[in-house]
Write an enzyme that holds these catalytic residues in place. Structure first.
Site, PDB file in Angstrom:
ATOM      1  N   ARG A  14      44.684 -84.672 -75.349  1.00  0.00           N
ATOM      2  CA  ARG A  14      44.749 -84.840 -73.798  1.00  0.00           C
ATOM      3  C   ARG A  14      45.539 -83.621 -73.002  1.00  0.00           C
ATOM      4  NH1 ARG A  14      43.229 -89.166 -70.682  1.00  0.00           N
ATOM      5  NH2 ARG A  14      45.158 -89.287 -69.530  1.00  0.00           N
ATOM      6  N   LYS A  25      30.885 -85.723 -70.347  1.00  0.00           N
ATOM      7  CA  LYS A  25      30.304 -86.760 -69.119  1.00  0.00           C
ATOM      8  C   LYS A  25      29.191 -85.994 -68.551  1.00  0.00           C
ATOM      9  CE  LYS A  25      34.934 -88.493 -67.545  1.00  0.00           C
ATOM     10  NZ  LYS A  25      35.732 -88.482 -66.408  1.00  0.00           N
ATOM     11  N   TYR A  75      36.477 -98.530 -67.978  1.00  0.00           N
ATOM     12  CA  TYR A  75      37.162 -98.117 -66.998  1.00  0.00           C
ATOM     13  C   TYR A  75      37.769 -99.305 -66.273  1.00  0.00           C
ATOM     14  CZ  TYR A  75      35.896 -93.109 -67.174  1.00  0.00           C
ATOM     15  OH  TYR A  75      35.651 -91.870 -67.537  1.00  0.00           O
ATOM     16  N   HIS A 128      36.058 -87.162 -70.941  1.00  0.00           N
ATOM     17  CA  HIS A 128      36.843 -88.181 -71.075  1.00  0.00           C
ATOM     18  C   HIS A 128      37.736 -88.213 -72.241  1.00  0.00           C
ATOM     19  CE1 HIS A 128      38.839 -92.361 -71.637  1.00  0.00           C
ATOM     20  NE2 HIS A 128      38.346 -92.105 -72.846  1.00  0.00           N
ATOM     21  N   GLU A 184      38.605 -97.757 -77.988  1.00  0.00           N
ATOM     22  CA  GLU A 184      37.544 -96.827 -77.545  1.00  0.00           C
ATOM     23  C   GLU A 184      36.379 -96.379 -78.516  1.00  0.00           C
ATOM     24  OE1 GLU A 184      39.294 -94.074 -74.995  1.00  0.00           O
ATOM     25  OE2 GLU A 184      39.795 -95.324 -73.389  1.00  0.00           O
ATOM     26  N   ASN A 191      34.815 -84.338 -63.876  1.00  0.00           N
ATOM     27  CA  ASN A 191      35.872 -83.453 -64.432  1.00  0.00           C
ATOM     28  C   ASN A 191      35.607 -83.500 -65.917  1.00  0.00           C
ATOM     29  OD1 ASN A 191      36.351 -86.144 -65.403  1.00  0.00           O
ATOM     30  ND2 ASN A 191      38.456 -86.277 -64.609  1.00  0.00           N
TER      31      ASN A 191
HETATM   32  N1  UDP Z   1      38.598 -90.782 -61.025  1.00  0.00           N
HETATM   33  C1  UDP Z   1      37.999 -90.497 -59.894  1.00  0.00           C
HETATM   34  N2  UDP Z   1      38.895 -90.377 -58.740  1.00  0.00           N
HETATM   35  C2  UDP Z   1      40.364 -90.730 -59.039  1.00  0.00           C
HETATM   36  C3  UDP Z   1      40.930 -90.874 -60.214  1.00  0.00           C
HETATM   37  C4  UDP Z   1      40.003 -91.055 -61.290  1.00  0.00           C
HETATM   38  O1  UDP Z   1      36.897 -90.389 -59.761  1.00  0.00           O
HETATM   39  O2  UDP Z   1      41.080 -90.762 -57.837  1.00  0.00           O
HETATM   40  C5  UDP Z   1      37.692 -90.736 -62.298  1.00  0.00           C
HETATM   41  C6  UDP Z   1      37.800 -89.480 -62.960  1.00  0.00           C
HETATM   42  O3  UDP Z   1      36.413 -89.196 -63.496  1.00  0.00           O
HETATM   43  C7  UDP Z   1      38.583 -90.051 -64.052  1.00  0.00           C
HETATM   44  C8  UDP Z   1      38.284 -91.244 -64.477  1.00  0.00           C
HETATM   45  O4  UDP Z   1      38.033 -91.912 -63.143  1.00  0.00           O
HETATM   46  O5  UDP Z   1      38.449 -89.105 -65.397  1.00  0.00           O
HETATM   47  C9  UDP Z   1      39.328 -91.908 -65.215  1.00  0.00           C
HETATM   48  O6  UDP Z   1      40.562 -92.073 -64.534  1.00  0.00           O
HETATM   49  P1  UDP Z   1      42.058 -91.853 -65.287  1.00  0.00           P
HETATM   50  O7  UDP Z   1      42.923 -91.991 -64.311  1.00  0.00           O
HETATM   51  O8  UDP Z   1      41.981 -92.623 -66.442  1.00  0.00           O
HETATM   52  O9  UDP Z   1      42.059 -90.398 -65.582  1.00  0.00           O
HETATM   53  P2  UDP Z   1      41.935 -89.446 -67.126  1.00  0.00           P
HETATM   54  O10 UDP Z   1      42.265 -90.336 -68.169  1.00  0.00           O
HETATM   55  O11 UDP Z   1      40.091 -89.099 -67.361  1.00  0.00           O
HETATM   56  O12 UDP Z   1      42.289 -88.262 -66.848  1.00  0.00           O
HETATM   57 MG    MG Z   2      41.967 -92.359 -68.593  1.00  0.00          MG
END
Ligand code: UDP
Ligand code: MG
Length: 155
Positions: free
Chosen positions: A85, A9, A49, A115, A126, A112
């Site tokens: 993951r 990212k 997303y 992805h 994806e 974070n």
């Molecule tokens: N995200 C955020 N706030 C939240 C949850 C998610 O900004 O409360 C963002 C964060 O960058 C995250 C992305 O949205 O990586 C996708 O969310 P997901 O729940 O799919 O988490 P991931 O699979 O990336 O751990």
């Molecule tokens: Mg996710």
């Protein structure tokens, strides 16, 4: 072998952590089969997303994902979706275990750094979203027999 989709990212690119993350990937014995820099837009982020479009943080998430180019990668390995993951760590970097990429390199739930696809089914969708078929290279490095035991390489 299974493949997964990874995005470094803007929070990774802008903080000059691309090399650190790629080193960790290669040191683990994970094979990189696709890699390119891309500027994301709202259209692709709404798809990628789609599970989050109605959340209050979605506009901020979109802006953060468009703040600079990203690096998209396809990674290959046995059980790679699950393995990567775990290597990524939980969503909020402040809760991520030390030793994970998020746990070692970030302090944020949004910024974070990375992805990673969350299931083999989503990984296929994806990869097709971010890569043309000819941009993914199905090669096997010469050291693969030292990364896995031969009984692990049959499927
Ligand atoms: N995200 C955020 N706030 C939240 C949850 C998610 O900004 O409360 C963002 C964060 O960058 C995250 C992305 O949205 O990586 C996708 O969310 P997901 O729940 O799919 O988490 P991931 O699979 O990336 O751990
Ligand atoms: Mg996710």
């Amino acid at each position: 072998m299974e493949q997964t989709l990874v995005i470094l990212k803007p929070s990774c690119v802008e903080r000059c952590l691309i090399g650190e993350v790629i080193s960790r990937i290669q040191n683990r014995g994970i094979i990189i089969t696709g890699m390119k820099m891309m500027q994301l837009n709202e259209e692709i982020l709404r798809e990628h997303y789609s599970h989050l479009v109605d959340k209050p943080f979605f506009p901020g998430l979109c802006a953060s994902m468009m703040a600079s180019p990203v690096v998209c990668m396809v990674l290959k390995g046995v059980d790679i979706v699950n393995v990567f993951r775990k290597m990524t760590g939980v969503t909020n970097g402040r809760n991520a275990e030390p030793g994970t990429l998020r746990g070692d390199f970030c302090m944020s739930g949004q910024a974070n750094i990375i992805h990673a696809s969350d299931s083999p089914e989503n990984a296929k969708i994806e990869i097709a979203r971010f890569f043309k078929p000819e941009e993914v290279f199905d090669y096997t490095p010469a050291n693969v027999n030292f990364i896995y035991g031969d009984d692990e390489l049959k499927n």
